[in-house]
Design an enzyme around this catalytic site. Sequence first.
Site, PDB file in Angstrom:
ATOM      1  CB  SER A  83      -4.089   9.259   5.300  1.00  9.43           C
ATOM      2  OG  SER A  83      -2.937   9.878   5.733  1.00  9.43           O
ATOM      3  CG  ASP A 120      -1.191  13.425   5.765  1.00  8.60           C
ATOM      4  OD1 ASP A 120      -1.662  14.440   6.306  1.00  8.60           O
ATOM      5  OD2 ASP A 120      -1.461  12.276   6.150  1.00  8.60           O
ATOM      6  CB  ALA A 171      10.784   9.397  11.444  1.00  8.05           C
ATOM      7  CG  ASN A 172       5.163   8.967   9.548  1.00  7.42           C
ATOM      8  OD1 ASN A 172       4.789   9.688  10.476  1.00  7.42           O
ATOM      9  ND2 ASN A 172       4.662   7.758   9.357  1.00  7.42           N
ATOM     10  N   GLY A 219       1.472  -2.085   7.947  1.00  7.87           N
ATOM     11  CA  GLY A 219       0.112  -2.277   8.457  1.00  7.87           C
ATOM     12  C   GLY A 219      -0.928  -1.739   7.490  1.00  7.87           C
ATOM     13  CB  THR A 220      -1.219   1.074   5.491  1.00  5.66           C
ATOM     14  OG1 THR A 220       0.113   1.313   5.030  1.00  5.66           O
ATOM     15  CG2 THR A 220      -1.389   1.693   6.857  1.00  5.66           C
TER      16      THR A 220
HETATM   17  C1  16G Z   1      -0.867   4.813   9.354  1.00 10.69           C
HETATM   18  C2  16G Z   1      -0.683   5.353  10.741  1.00 10.69           C
HETATM   19  C3  16G Z   1       0.692   5.954  10.925  1.00 10.69           C
HETATM   20  C4  16G Z   1       1.765   4.986  10.536  1.00 10.69           C
HETATM   21  C5  16G Z   1       1.490   4.399   9.182  1.00 10.69           C
HETATM   22  C6  16G Z   1       2.421   3.238   8.981  1.00 10.69           C
HETATM   23  C7  16G Z   1      -2.349   6.429  12.114  1.00 10.69           C
HETATM   24  C8  16G Z   1      -3.335   7.539  12.213  1.00 10.69           C
HETATM   25  N1  16G Z   1      -1.662   6.398  10.996  1.00 10.69           N
HETATM   26  O1  16G Z   1      -0.860   5.832   8.408  1.00 10.69           O
HETATM   27  O2  16G Z   1       0.841   6.312  12.260  1.00 10.69           O
HETATM   28  O3  16G Z   1       3.025   5.605  10.529  1.00 10.69           O
HETATM   29  O4  16G Z   1       0.170   3.901   9.114  1.00 10.69           O
HETATM   30  O5  16G Z   1       2.130   2.609   7.807  1.00 10.69           O
HETATM   31  O6  16G Z   1      -2.197   5.600  13.000  1.00 10.69           O
HETATM   32  P1  16G Z   1       2.772   1.225   7.498  1.00 10.69           P
HETATM   33  O7  16G Z   1       2.312   0.239   8.547  1.00 10.69           O
HETATM   34  O8  16G Z   1       2.328   0.929   6.122  1.00 10.69           O
HETATM   35  O9  16G Z   1       4.265   1.408   7.582  1.00 10.69           O
HETATM   36 MG    MG Z   2      -2.779  11.331   7.300  1.00  9.74          MG
END
Ligand code: 16G
Ligand code: MG
Length: 556
Positions: A74, A295, A398-399, A522-523
């Site tokens: 992404s 994105d 919002a993103n 979460g990422t």
């Molecule tokens: C991922 C999620 C997105 C979320 C983002 C939050 C999907 C397809 N994508 O990109 O929805 O806004 O994570 O990231 O579910 P964060 O947990 O790092 O804030």
């Molecule tokens: Mg994406």
Amino acid sequence: MTNLDFPPQYTRAGNTTHTGEVHAIPQDEQFAYGTAGFRFRAEKLPFIVYRCAYLASLRARQLDSAIGVMITASHNPAQDNGVKLVDPSGDMLSSQWEIYATEVINASDVDLPKVIRDFEKNFQRSSQSKIARGLIHNAKVVCGIDTRVSGPHLMEAARAGAALFNVKFVDIGVVSTPMLHYSVKSFNVPEFAEATHQGYYQAISDAFKELYDRTQEPDGSRYQPELIVDCANGVGAPRFRELLELIPEEKLRVEFRNENGELNHGCGADFVKIAQKMPDGFNSGAKEPKCASFDGDADRILYFRAKNGCQDGTAELFDGDRIAVLFAMYIKEQLDIYTSSKPRNSLKMGIVQTAYANGSSTRFIREHLKIEPIIVPTGVKHLHEAASEFDIGVYFEANGHGTIVFSKHFDSVVRRNPSPLDHMRRLHLFSRVINETVGDAFADLLATEIVLRHFGWSMDDWMQKLYEDVPNVQIKVPVEDRSIFKTTNAEQTLLKPDGLQKRIDEEVARYNNSRAFIRPSGTENIVRVYAEADTLENTHRLGKSLEQVVLSLSSA
Ligand code: 16G
Ligand code: MG
């Protein structure tokens, strides 16, 4: 039964990158299926993709359906990659299978054969399982990649993984994430659309063109059918160009920017949202009145323009909240006509947001649309699930991740029962412009243009006739271990570490019109601070003080 002959280049010990180097993965290194699948530096991924595709093939056999494997990271930098699985309806993978995926990926090379055999035994035992009954006609693994250099190599890892269980493998090439979701649904529900790139382009552009022709632009309309798209140097550029070949220029004129540079670098929806800046290749000042940003994998969109009077590259955002409100207003208008004539067969619309939704958008939805928004935790799957409770479920982060989902009741009332009435036909067509399987930058852009034209709105109108955003800020704070942060109340309240929520509340109480929360990402290995307050200055102060609260934890 699976052939347990694992090619060495896809084992942990022999994990081989696209450049041919072995990047061995420690046998005990643990990985989690995160908000959007597994996502890391690309060199870690060959063995992960291989095992994920094996799991996809198992699920495909279990359900005798097409299952998707999307290889993308992404908005992450070009060196990263990722993999996520897509269920037969085009939705995200079921949460039970996320747990299976985590187990299979985390097994050591030595344990893997046993883990796989145990899984298969469980499925054979289940009387529901189509594997047990030998009814396998439609099982296939459908795989797509984004534009990263590591993509083709990982596609081969997926092909090899699916071959373990001898399931048909369909390579659909370089696609946006939403195109993969759409294709999976099209393979499983042939009347939905033809399962090819062209089938997707055709279905969405046909609905757009007919809806365009049925839309009456009001007298004095200030709508402009031109915009500039920031493609994040990703897959949006080639694929959206192909879709637009089916839409005549007098209906929509798109100028493409950021098509061939470094992926997501200084551009793209994530950059524009977090930095609130014009992306590379765009001018400051008022020269570029209507812009949109995708994105890297084009499942996310924001509109923006140069902030009036600012020559420093500040962008004014028309974010996911503003797109959601625009869609909801349009649908409500059609629904109100429908309900006044068919009060007993009503269709219920809901709107789903996360804690990141601007406070003004939430108030507007409540006060002007008379709908109580549902707030859920971050991540498309949570929004999608909550939205599926309604006949028409509008959801947006919002993103810019967001779409609309439609119920079976909507299908039977609106889609299966073609009506000559304008409002019914508009609802039907609008539901076909939208990609209901997942948020889709292309489909959301086309739907936004339809609605702006229907209202006769310029960007000024869209900004001024709804609500004014409360100033807001997001700060990333690196931490040693984000797992110590536990939240509740749709991530708006911290349960752990002890005492932290009290400190947040104290800081928030010092400002007017303020709201803030802290949640672990979460990422990435960071926590995110979000703050709103009456002025931009106060918002920054509040954000900074909360950043300090988090930093003080590690120095304590
Ligand atoms: C991922 C999620 C997105 C979320 C983002 C939050 C999907 C397809 N994508 O990109 O929805 O806004 O994570 O990231 O579910 P964060 O947990 O790092 O804030
Ligand atoms: Mg994406």
